[in-house]
Design a protein around this motif. Structure first.
Motif, short mmCIF file in Angstrom:
data_model
loop_
_atom_site.label_atom_id
_atom_site.label_comp_id
_atom_site.label_asym_id
_atom_site.label_seq_id
_atom_site.Cartn_x
_atom_site.Cartn_y
_atom_site.Cartn_z
N VAL A 213 1.75 -0.87 4.79
CA VAL A 213 0.58 -0.60 5.63
C VAL A 213 -0.71 -0.68 4.81
O VAL A 213 -1.63 -1.44 5.14
CB VAL A 213 0.70 0.77 6.31
N TYR A 214 -0.78 0.09 3.72
CA TYR A 214 -2.02 0.10 2.94
C TYR A 214 -1.81 0.20 1.43
O TYR A 214 -2.70 -0.12 0.65
CB TYR A 214 -2.91 1.28 3.37
N GLY A 215 -0.63 0.63 0.99
CA GLY A 215 -0.42 0.88 -0.42
C GLY A 215 -0.57 -0.36 -1.29
O GLY A 215 -1.26 -0.34 -2.31
N TYR A 216 0.07 -1.44 -0.89
CA TYR A 216 -0.01 -2.66 -1.68
C TYR A 216 -1.46 -3.13 -1.81
O TYR A 216 -1.91 -3.53 -2.89
CB TYR A 216 0.83 -3.76 -1.04
N SER A 217 -2.19 -3.06 -0.73
CA SER A 217 -3.58 -3.52 -0.75
C SER A 217 -4.42 -2.70 -1.71
O SER A 217 -5.20 -3.25 -2.50
CB SER A 217 -4.18 -3.44 0.67
N LEU A 218 -4.26 -1.39 -1.69
CA LEU A 218 -5.06 -0.53 -2.56
C LEU A 218 -4.64 -0.65 -4.03
O LEU A 218 -5.45 -0.43 -4.93
CB LEU A 218 -4.95 0.93 -2.11
N ALA A 219 -3.41 -1.00 -4.28
CA ALA A 219 -2.94 -1.11 -5.66
C ALA A 219 -3.22 -2.48 -6.27
O ALA A 219 -3.58 -2.58 -7.44
CB ALA A 219 -1.44 -0.81 -5.74
N PHE A 220 -3.08 -3.54 -5.48
CA PHE A 220 -3.05 -4.88 -6.07
C PHE A 220 -4.02 -5.87 -5.45
O PHE A 220 -3.73 -7.07 -5.40
CB PHE A 220 -1.63 -5.43 -6.01
N THR A 221 -5.17 -5.41 -4.98
CA THR A 221 -6.23 -6.33 -4.63
C THR A 221 -7.50 -5.91 -5.36
O THR A 221 -7.61 -4.79 -5.87
CB THR A 221 -6.52 -6.38 -3.12
#
Length: 539
Positions: free
Chosen positions: A157-165
């Motif tokens: 949902v949001y974790g990947y975006s906040l960690a790796f963008t």
């Protein structure tokens, strides 16, 4: 000026208000500045979330991932300058074809992802479950199973975006919410993530899945410190908050960078470096998660154990593991799955993966022996529990070093980890007097710190290490000095400890205020299998 810049002063002002409170608390003076810095940084993360959301709301997705320059984008068309100088028309030179993922790399990374999933469900669940008392076995299994599932969903949902963008030095942005942009159903095109080699992309969805398993198992590790007396609802609230304010920022700060393809020439190198995470910019080495996973989880577990208090009867009643058979099975499966965890972190099926694989294999065996013989000397008998614990200690310690040290480093790190973590669960545990139920702090935090610091030592080529890339434009490797790199490692370790301790306190406190952390004394004595879940692990 963006929202993050505007609120920077507010973050500092907040820390200045809290600083006198820190000074009056029982905190050694040498740590007060570090605590103050972490308070500023935590506030900046909150500001950063708003800022990146504002900055990216109406813009196309940025470079997708930490190790991900936009490798899928076709190369820029080269205007044929020579043709313009001639009278005769000439066709423009065709653009270079975008590189495509290597099928071997893709197969290896999919396999590694499945191996890391195996480490949590069922390996960690069985390892922890066997260490718990019989009346709490099922509660441990369900906590690991559900937390792993919850974090996987939050990651997508949001974790990947906040960690790796791309965002700022502390946290990423919102370009990949709900994994937006990773697959175009209209064209059938997949976005690409970068590896550590130029022109060697990886399907971004493979990278998403691989990193999801890291986030999920990290949150599951914390559970070992608080089992047998924590409310299930409190677990779910805590991990949601801690994942958001601790795991994601630390993962971004350690692992996010623009990828090797972004370093096109020396003129952009500094600008690309400045877009990386804070600890990455410092030059901290963490191959597969010494800081991000093990120190992060181990310290959070210690904070949780302190806030919950000791189990009823701790130190008075027997709390021996109910099934060392289950624990041994879990430890063996962890060792197996950890090859995906460490060797998979090379992101390619190459020599770096081979080095990480062999170091993981060797260091773990060394730690089994050093823990076993250390325990034998101290207690007069070698134990299966000691051997299994030594295996996990070795796996933990070699994690940050896996592809960052040579074979000599694996011998030393594994041997040291077994002995240091044996002290961590015996001598250190008695010193701090905290009921860390399954010794998460003594193994994961202590082992992670040991491995992270020794990575700085044995990364040195003079000690058989590979060194590190000093110029991403040319791919040139080198090394500074053992003292300098070890100090960088120590700085990263200290920062991570303070950050996750503050974040864990906040997350546990919110859970406590909402639902309470601990079950009743009656439910605890009955056992959480029946009192919390209405089931029994054994008939």
């Amino acid at each position: 000026m963006n929202l993050f810049d505007k609120d920077r002063g507010n973050a500092v002002q907040l820390a200045e208000v809290l600083h006198p409170m820190i000074a009056r608390a029982a905190v050694p003076s040498r740590w007060r500045d570090a605590v103050r810095s972490s308070l500023i940084a935590l506030t900046l993360v909150a500001c950063g979330l708003l800022a990146t959301g504002h900055a990216h709301a109406d813009t196309p997705a940025a470079a997708p991932v930490a190790t991900a320059a936009p490798a899928a984008a076709p190369a820029a068309d080269a205007a044929p300058a020579a043709a313009a100088a001639t009278a005769a028309p000439a066709a423009a030179a065709p653009a270079a074809a975008a590189p495509t993922p290597n099928k071997g790399d893709t197969a290896w990374m999919l396999t590694s992802t499945a191996l890391v999933l195996l480490m949590s469900v069922p390996a960690l669940a069985l390892f922890y479950g066997g260490l718990a008392r019989q009346k709490n076995m099922l509660s441990v299994l369900i906590q690991v199973f559900v937390v792993f599932s919850l974090i996987t969903v939050l990651w997508c949902v949001y974790g990947y975006s906040l960690a790796f963008t791309e965002g700022n030095s502390f946290i990423g942005g919102f370009d990949r919410l709900f994994l937006k942009g990773t697959f175009d159903s209209a064209t059938g095109a997949f976005s690409m993530a970068a590896t550590f080699s130029k022109n060697t992309p990886l399907y971004e969805l493979v990278f998403v899945a691989f990193q999801a398993t890291f986030a999920a198992i990290t949150c599951c590790l914390i559970l070992g410190s608080i089992v047998e007396r924590v409310k299930f609802s409190a677990v779910l609230i805590f991990v949601t908050i801690w994942f958001t304010i601790s795991y994601l920022p630390i993962a971004h700060m350690v692992w996010f960078w623009m990828g090797p393809d972004a370093f096109t020439d020396a003129s952009v190198a500094d600008a690309m470096t400045a877009k990386g995470g804070l600890l990455w910019q410092w030059g901290a080495l963490d191959f597969a998660g010494g800081t991000v996973v093990h120190i992060n989880a181990g310290v959070a577990g210690l904070v949780g154990a302190m806030m919950l208090g000791k189990r009823i009867g701790f130190g008075k009643e027997s709390m021996a593991p109910h099934s060392l058979t289950m624990t041994m099975i879990g430890a063996a499966m962890l060792w197996f799955g950890w090859f995906g965890f460490n060797a998979g972190s090379a992101y390619e099926a190459n020599g770096s993966a081979a080095l990480a694989f062999m170091n993981t294999y060797l260091a773990t065996a060394c730690a089994v022996l050093s823990w076993l013989f250390g325990e034998w000397a101290l207690k007069g008998k070698p134990s299966l529990l000691g051997a299994a614990s030594g295996a996990v200690a070795g796996l933990v310690a070699i994690t940050p070093a896996a592809g960052n040290v040579g074979i000599p480093g694996a011998f030393v790190i594994g041997t040291a980890a077994g002995l240091v973590c044996l002290w961590g669960v015996t001598g250190l545990k008695k010193m701090i007097k905290v009921d860390d139920s399954l010794d998460v702090f003594g193994v994961h935090a202590v082992g992670g710190i040991t491995g992270a610091l020794l990575t700085g030592v044995f990364n040195a080529p003079s000690l058989g290490g590979p060194g590190f890339v000093t110029d991403w434009v040319t791919g040139k490797t080198g090394y500074t000095s053992i003292l300098e790199q070890t100090l960088v490692q120590a700085k990263a370790v200290g920062f991570t400890i303070v950050w996750t301790a503050v974040a864990a306190f906040i997350a546990f406190k919110v859970a406590d205020l909402l639902v309470g952390l601990r079950v009743s004394e009656e439910d605890e004595r009955e056992g959480l299998d029946t009192s919390s879940h209405g089931e029994r692990a054994y008939s």
